[in-house]
Design a protein around this motif. Structure first.
Motif, PDB file in Angstrom:
ATOM      1  N   ASP A  21       0.813  -1.218   0.000  1.00 21.06           N
ATOM      2  CA  ASP A  21       0.000   0.000   0.000  1.00 21.06           C
ATOM      3  C   ASP A  21       0.843   1.264   0.000  1.00 21.06           C
ATOM      4  O   ASP A  21       0.304   2.363   0.052  1.00 21.06           O
ATOM      5  CB  ASP A  21      -1.030   0.005   1.146  1.00 21.06           C
ATOM      6  CG  ASP A  21      -0.432   0.325   2.507  1.00 21.06           C
ATOM      7  OD1 ASP A  21       0.790   0.540   2.614  1.00 21.06           O
ATOM      8  OD2 ASP A  21      -1.204   0.365   3.491  1.00 21.06           O
ATOM      9  N   ASP A  22       2.161   1.101  -0.048  1.00 20.71           N
ATOM     10  CA  ASP A  22       3.045   2.279  -0.012  1.00 20.71           C
ATOM     11  C   ASP A  22       3.363   2.813  -1.407  1.00 20.71           C
ATOM     12  O   ASP A  22       4.092   3.800  -1.535  1.00 20.71           O
ATOM     13  CB  ASP A  22       4.355   1.938   0.718  1.00 20.71           C
ATOM     14  CG  ASP A  22       4.126   1.681   2.202  1.00 20.71           C
ATOM     15  OD1 ASP A  22       3.128   2.181   2.746  1.00 20.71           O
ATOM     16  OD2 ASP A  22       4.956   0.963   2.807  1.00 20.71           O
ATOM     17  N   SER A  52      -1.640   4.058   1.862  1.00 23.16           N
ATOM     18  CA  SER A  52      -1.600   3.712   3.283  1.00 23.16           C
ATOM     19  C   SER A  52      -2.854   4.224   3.983  1.00 23.16           C
ATOM     20  O   SER A  52      -3.333   5.326   3.692  1.00 23.16           O
ATOM     21  CB  SER A  52      -0.364   4.324   3.935  1.00 23.16           C
ATOM     22  OG  SER A  52       0.802   3.719   3.409  1.00 23.16           O
ATOM     23  N   ASN A 108       5.305  -3.304   4.539  1.00 25.02           N
ATOM     24  CA  ASN A 108       4.821  -1.973   4.844  1.00 25.02           C
ATOM     25  C   ASN A 108       5.830  -1.189   5.665  1.00 25.02           C
ATOM     26  O   ASN A 108       6.494  -1.732   6.541  1.00 25.02           O
ATOM     27  CB  ASN A 108       3.508  -2.058   5.625  1.00 25.02           C
ATOM     28  CG  ASN A 108       2.855  -0.697   5.744  1.00 25.02           C
ATOM     29  OD1 ASN A 108       2.546  -0.081   4.725  1.00 25.02           O
ATOM     30  ND2 ASN A 108       2.682  -0.203   6.959  1.00 25.02           N
ATOM     31  N   ARG A 109       5.881   0.107   5.355  1.00 28.02           N
ATOM     32  CA  ARG A 109       6.643   1.024   6.199  1.00 28.02           C
ATOM     33  C   ARG A 109       5.745   1.430   7.350  1.00 28.02           C
ATOM     34  O   ARG A 109       4.800   2.200   7.161  1.00 28.02           O
ATOM     35  CB  ARG A 109       7.091   2.243   5.374  1.00 28.02           C
ATOM     36  CG  ARG A 109       8.006   3.182   6.123  1.00 28.02           C
ATOM     37  CD  ARG A 109       8.842   4.017   5.160  1.00 28.02           C
ATOM     38  NE  ARG A 109       8.027   4.995   4.451  1.00 28.02           N
ATOM     39  CZ  ARG A 109       7.890   6.274   4.826  1.00 28.02           C
ATOM     40  NH1 ARG A 109       8.502   6.721   5.893  1.00 28.02           N
ATOM     41  NH2 ARG A 109       7.154   7.099   4.119  1.00 28.02           N
ATOM     42  N   THR A 122      -2.160  -2.671   3.571  1.00 27.65           N
ATOM     43  CA  THR A 122      -1.324  -3.876   3.524  1.00 27.65           C
ATOM     44  C   THR A 122      -2.108  -5.090   4.013  1.00 27.65           C
ATOM     45  O   THR A 122      -2.142  -6.135   3.344  1.00 27.65           O
ATOM     46  CB  THR A 122      -0.081  -3.672   4.427  1.00 27.65           C
ATOM     47  OG1 THR A 122       0.582  -2.469   4.042  1.00 27.65           O
ATOM     48  CG2 THR A 122       0.868  -4.844   4.323  1.00 27.65           C
TER      49      THR A 122
HETATM   50 MN    MN Z   1       1.681   1.758   4.135  1.00 28.27          MN
END
Ligand code: MN
Length: 266
Positions: A21-22, A52, A108-109, A122
């Motif tokens: 999702d980043d 995100s 993911n971050r 994510t």
């Molecule tokens: Mn994210």
């Protein structure tokens, strides 16, 4: 031995669908794709921007576009105009012309612990896999550092992907993995955890735009959490990799009888 060889020759490689999702150029995505290439055939479909905290999306009122691009290290990929769960849906419905045995999302971050999973693109992308009957794994790294090292998280993702393909997951169940942002030598191990309690510290920021119109922005401080033993948040706070099995059945079984006592049933 001959039988074993024959089986290996005829068995097709495992198909793994990867999304995040980043966004299409996030370093966690390429780290994950490269690690999973040691497990099976990797097909990357990324959302076209940072999605995100988009939650579980299904784009139904506008067309979805897809085009090919190349990740770092020459990993071929597609990016789509929809969100993370759209990427999984499209991949499983035929955008990828190959069988998909596993959906893996991330890396993911930022951690996805407690109720983050309902916001997380994510985790909800992995949920899309589980809803579609494909085993799924969501992987998050507990840092917002733009220069984070995804190597440890990528390795654990590959290890767990192999395990899932070998042992399978129960129906409508996925794994959410959170990895501490620590050097490998400082990670104390892996713990199976339950969802903990996040403490959100959002605050509404009100301001006026250059046209004189009011706008609102969800600001405030990053979330914390309660490090109750056995929870995902506790594992991260104590240097463990957290592996939480997530089931799609949200039913509050313990409340059903009380609700019946309300005599709302007809
Ligand atoms: Mn994210």
């Amino acid at each position: 031995m001959d039988n074993e060889n024959t089986r290996n020759e005829t068995r097709r490689p495992m198909g793994i669908l990867v999304t995040n999702d980043d966004g299409p150029h996030a370093p966690g995505l390429v780290a994950l794709a490269l690690a999973l290439q040691t497990v099976g055939d990797v097909h990357v479909i990324a959302p076209n921007r940072n999605w995100s905290a988009s939650g579980h999306v299904k784009t139904m009122h506008e067309p979805l576009r897809a085009h090919a691009y190349t990740l770092d290290s020459n990993v071929p990929a597609l990016q789509i105009s929809g969100g993370p769960a759209d990427a999984v849906a499209l991949g499983l419905m035929g955008l990828i012309d190959a069988p998909i045995d596993l959906v893996v999302t991330g890396i993911n971050r930022g951690a996805n612990v407690g109720h983050d999973i309902t916001y997380s693109g994510t985790v909800t992308a992995a949920i899309e896999g589980a809803i579609s009957g494909v085993p799924a794994l969501a992987v998050s790294l507990d840092t917002y550092d733009e220069h984070a090292d995804y190597a440890v998280a990528a390795q654990i993702a590959a290890d767990l992907a192999r395990k899932i393909l070998e042992k399978r997951l129960p129906s409508k169940t996925l794994l959410s993995v959170n990895v501490p942002a620590l050097p490998k030598a400082q990670i104390r191990g892996i713990r199976i955890t339950r969802m903990g309690t996040r403490i959100y510290r959002d605050a509404l920021v009100r301001n006026t735009d250059p046209r004189g119109q009011p706008y609102f922005w969800i600001g405030g401080q990053p979330p914390t959490g309660i490090a109750e033993p056995g929870t995902d948040f506790w594992a991260l706070a104590n240097g463990f990799i957290s592996v939480t099995p997530i089931q799609l059945d949200f039913t509050a079984y313990g409340f059903m009888d009380t609700l019946r006592d309300w005599e709302t049933e007809r």
